[in-house]
Design a protein around this motif. Structure first.
Motif, PDB file in Angstrom:
ATOM      1  N   SER A  76      11.282   3.619  10.436  1.00 32.22           N
ATOM      2  CA  SER A  76      11.114   3.849  11.905  1.00 32.22           C
ATOM      3  C   SER A  76       9.673   3.595  12.351  1.00 32.22           C
ATOM      4  N   PRO A  77       9.420   2.668  13.291  1.00 35.27           N
ATOM      5  CA  PRO A  77      10.365   1.868  13.929  1.00 35.27           C
ATOM      6  C   PRO A  77      10.799   0.621  12.832  1.00 35.27           C
ATOM      7  N   ILE A  78      11.771   0.023  13.256  1.00 33.47           N
ATOM      8  CA  ILE A  78      12.454  -0.972  12.592  1.00 33.47           C
ATOM      9  C   ILE A  78      11.633  -2.207  12.484  1.00 33.47           C
ATOM     10  N   GLN A  79      11.541  -2.841  11.331  1.00 28.64           N
ATOM     11  CA  GLN A  79      10.453  -3.881  11.035  1.00 28.64           C
ATOM     12  C   GLN A  79      11.403  -5.245  10.901  1.00 28.64           C
ATOM     13  N   LYS A  80      11.006  -6.399  11.405  1.00 29.24           N
ATOM     14  CA  LYS A  80      11.501  -7.617  10.992  1.00 29.24           C
ATOM     15  C   LYS A  80      11.159  -7.900   9.535  1.00 29.24           C
ATOM     16  N   ARG A  81      11.899  -8.840   8.735  1.00 28.27           N
ATOM     17  CA  ARG A  81      11.896  -8.909   7.247  1.00 28.27           C
ATOM     18  C   ARG A  81      10.644  -9.551   6.973  1.00 28.27           C
ATOM     19  N   ILE A  82       9.862 -10.279   7.812  1.00 23.85           N
ATOM     20  CA  ILE A  82       8.699 -11.088   7.354  1.00 23.85           C
ATOM     21  C   ILE A  82       7.389  -9.799   7.563  1.00 23.85           C
ATOM     22  N   ASP A  83       7.705  -8.979   8.309  1.00 27.26           N
ATOM     23  CA  ASP A  83       6.535  -7.704   8.664  1.00 27.26           C
ATOM     24  C   ASP A  83       6.874  -6.674   7.612  1.00 27.26           C
ATOM     25  N   ARG A  84       7.799  -6.487   6.801  1.00 31.66           N
ATOM     26  CA  ARG A  84       8.001  -5.286   6.087  1.00 31.66           C
ATOM     27  C   ARG A  84       6.973  -4.987   4.892  1.00 31.66           C
ATOM     28  N   TYR A  85       6.788  -6.081   4.128  1.00 25.71           N
ATOM     29  CA  TYR A  85       5.694  -5.927   3.065  1.00 25.71           C
ATOM     30  C   TYR A  85       4.630  -5.591   3.591  1.00 25.71           C
ATOM     31  N   PRO A  86       3.741  -6.319   4.595  1.00 21.87           N
ATOM     32  CA  PRO A  86       2.506  -5.655   5.162  1.00 21.87           C
ATOM     33  C   PRO A  86       2.428  -4.383   5.902  1.00 21.87           C
ATOM     34  N   PHE A  87       3.821  -4.071   6.222  1.00 27.09           N
ATOM     35  CA  PHE A  87       3.829  -2.668   7.044  1.00 27.09           C
ATOM     36  C   PHE A  87       3.984  -1.407   6.095  1.00 27.09           C
ATOM     37  N   PHE A  88       4.723  -1.556   4.964  1.00 26.65           N
ATOM     38  CA  PHE A  88       4.901  -0.413   4.293  1.00 26.65           C
ATOM     39  C   PHE A  88       3.948  -0.351   2.952  1.00 26.65           C
ATOM     40  N   TYR A  89       3.556  -1.588   2.243  1.00 29.17           N
ATOM     41  CA  TYR A  89       2.857  -1.478   0.867  1.00 29.17           C
ATOM     42  C   TYR A  89       1.341  -1.023   1.328  1.00 29.17           C
ATOM     43  N   PRO A  90       0.594  -1.586   2.310  1.00 33.04           N
ATOM     44  CA  PRO A  90      -0.700  -1.181   2.339  1.00 33.04           C
ATOM     45  C   PRO A  90      -0.975   0.477   2.256  1.00 33.04           C
ATOM     46  N   VAL A  91      -0.011   1.216   2.784  1.00 31.92           N
ATOM     47  CA  VAL A  91      -0.287   2.757   3.029  1.00 31.92           C
ATOM     48  C   VAL A  91       0.643   3.337   1.704  1.00 31.92           C
ATOM     49  N   ASN A  92       1.833   2.856   1.730  1.00 30.40           N
ATOM     50  CA  ASN A  92       2.842   3.641   0.693  1.00 30.40           C
ATOM     51  C   ASN A  92       2.443   3.444  -0.638  1.00 30.40           C
ATOM     52  N   THR A  93       1.928   2.195  -1.189  1.00 25.47           N
ATOM     53  CA  THR A  93       1.557   1.906  -2.412  1.00 25.47           C
ATOM     54  C   THR A  93       0.042   1.871  -2.662  1.00 25.47           C
ATOM     55  N   PHE A  94      -0.596   0.948  -1.959  1.00 20.71           N
ATOM     56  CA  PHE A  94      -1.887   0.886  -2.056  1.00 20.71           C
ATOM     57  C   PHE A  94      -2.953   1.966  -1.899  1.00 20.71           C
ATOM     58  N   GLY A  95      -2.631   2.684  -0.717  1.00 19.98           N
ATOM     59  CA  GLY A  95      -3.111   4.028  -0.314  1.00 19.98           C
ATOM     60  C   GLY A  95      -2.832   4.911  -1.174  1.00 19.98           C
ATOM     61  N   ALA A  96      -1.721   5.025  -1.811  1.00 19.84           N
ATOM     62  CA  ALA A  96      -1.330   6.096  -2.878  1.00 19.84           C
ATOM     63  C   ALA A  96      -2.435   5.956  -3.969  1.00 19.84           C
ATOM     64  N   ALA A  97      -2.284   4.402  -4.540  1.00 26.29           N
ATOM     65  CA  ALA A  97      -3.171   4.280  -5.504  1.00 26.29           C
ATOM     66  C   ALA A  97      -4.724   4.631  -5.346  1.00 26.29           C
ATOM     67  N   ASN A  98      -5.369   4.345  -4.107  1.00 23.83           N
ATOM     68  CA  ASN A  98      -6.504   4.851  -3.945  1.00 23.83           C
ATOM     69  C   ASN A  98      -6.769   6.188  -3.970  1.00 23.83           C
ATOM     70  N   ILE A  99      -5.861   7.112  -3.499  1.00 22.87           N
ATOM     71  CA  ILE A  99      -5.961   8.670  -3.493  1.00 22.87           C
ATOM     72  C   ILE A  99      -5.720   9.130  -4.902  1.00 22.87           C
ATOM     73  N   MET A 100      -5.086   8.446  -5.850  1.00 21.49           N
ATOM     74  CA  MET A 100      -4.960   9.005  -7.178  1.00 21.49           C
ATOM     75  C   MET A 100      -6.238   8.448  -7.910  1.00 21.49           C
ATOM     76  N   ALA A 101      -6.978   7.455  -7.699  1.00 20.52           N
ATOM     77  CA  ALA A 101      -8.077   7.050  -8.339  1.00 20.52           C
ATOM     78  C   ALA A 101      -8.984   7.954  -7.952  1.00 20.52           C
ATOM     79  N   HIS A 102      -9.106   8.108  -6.662  1.00 16.69           N
ATOM     80  CA  HIS A 102     -10.251   9.108  -6.090  1.00 16.69           C
ATOM     81  C   HIS A 102      -9.964  10.389  -6.694  1.00 16.69           C
ATOM     82  N   THR A 103      -8.911  11.021  -6.862  1.00 14.55           N
ATOM     83  CA  THR A 103      -8.476  12.264  -7.311  1.00 14.55           C
ATOM     84  C   THR A 103      -9.153  12.387  -8.594  1.00 14.55           C
TER      85      THR A 103
END
Length: 337
Positions: A76-103
């Motif tokens: 939430s908020p609901i995203q259009k299909r075209i917006d979902r990858y750039p909405f979720f992945y930068p924080v949820n996946t790539f951000g998590a990878a940055n945190i693990m690498a820094h840890t």
């Protein structure tokens, strides 16, 4: 030693930071936001954009620190299909990878990583324990599933990572899709269900989520995944019916043919006019109950709140905000769990 909470200004993170600070622990919140929260009188804050590896690397982490990642973009908020990858992945996946690498680069070795029960997708077995197949239905669950795969890789390199998969988190400060439900009840309008409402719907309290993050640290940060959800969730029909009665509303529950509603919602999604995310409606009439025995056994934990009580408390907060003249029912984009 300190507790470094990425996303610590967000929904779960602020309760974790407050809990740890009240226990006398040293806490550092690393977040792109800094809200007006009383515990910042004793809790340190550093600005951090988890999507930027340089920003993450600037967060001071020492070898004996405990790290938590609660940063996330939600359904939430609901995203259009075209917006979902750039909405979720930068924080949820790539951000998590940055945190693990820094840890790891900082010499720290312990991390609690929140993901989601949406990694499971369609129900294969009931109740679903942590061995349930991982087969997400969309970009939100997919981004979290990829985060878990990255965590598995870092575990092989020596990090201890506890993964937590919560059901829908509910508590003060978040309405999300519930705002639409509450508006219908307030207006005495029919409340449609996907299907007959015989299947249960399971929540988990934000307070329980914060507690489990702390318990994972206290129990040595097991290299395991844990489901979080309420005990004995009631059927949707009973859950909503009790809410309507407690609200004094004249709304009625409206059962619908699940397949027809899903087809309609899918068609609207294809037209870029989504009312719900596919990850929400595709399992809305399934028997989706997450088994939480692992967390109970390993941490001595038990959920403290019933689904009925959590939903009614959320409705009471909604009414209080509405009666105070505040805008309610509108979701905002907050990069935190």
């Amino acid at each position: 030693m300190k507790h470094v909470i990425f996303g610590g200004d967000g929904f779960v993170g602020r309760f974790l930071a407050k809990d740890l600070a009240e226990r006398g622990e040293k806490v550092l919140v690393a977040d792109i936001n800094k809200s007006d929260l009383p515990h910042y009188a004793t809790v340190d804050h550093v600005h951090c954009d988890v999507t930027n590896s340089a920003s993450v690397s600037g967060v001071p982490v020492d070898g004996d620190d405990m790290v938590y990642n609660l940063s996330a973009m939600m359904l939430s908020p609901i995203q259009k299909r075209i917006d979902r990858y750039p909405f979720f992945y930068p924080v949820n996946t790539f951000g998590a990878a940055n945190i693990m690498a820094h840890t790891a680069a900082s010499g720290a070795s312990q991390l609690v990583q929140y993901t989601t029960d949406m990694v499971y997708g369609k129900t294969v077995k009931t109740p679903q324990d942590e061995s349930h197949p991982i087969s997400p239905l969309g970009h939100y669950g997919g981004s979290k599933a990829e985060t878990e795969a990255i965590a598995d890789d870092w575990r092989m390199r020596g990090l201890k990572i506890t993964i937590v998969r919560p059901r829908l988190i509910i508590g003060p400060g978040r309405l999300g899709i519930l705002g639409k439900l509450f508006k219908l009840i307030d207006m005495n309008l029919p409340v449609p269900m996907i299907g007959a409402g015989k299947n249960p719907y399971q929540f988990i309290s934000v307070y329980d989520c914060a507690e489990v993050a702390r318990l994972a640290w206290e129990h040595g940060v097991p290299n395991k995944a844990y489901n979080l959800g309420s005990d004995n969730p009631p059927p949707v029909r009973k859950l909503l019916g009790d809410l309507i009665r407690s609200a004094g509303s004249k709304s009625i529950l409206l059962p619908t043919p699940g397949f027809a509603v899903k087809w309609t919602l899918a068609a609207l999604d294809q037209l870029n006019m989504p009312l719900m995310d596919p990850e929400q409606y595709l399992i809305a009439d399934e028997y989706c109950v997450r088994d939480t025995e692992a967390a109970k056994r390993d941490f001595g934990w038990a959920p403290k709140y019933r689904d009925e009580d959590m939903l009614q408390a959320a409705y009471a907060e909604y009414r209080k905000a509405r009666d105070s003249g505040l805008a309610v029912g509108n979701s905002t984009v907050v990069a935190a769990e």
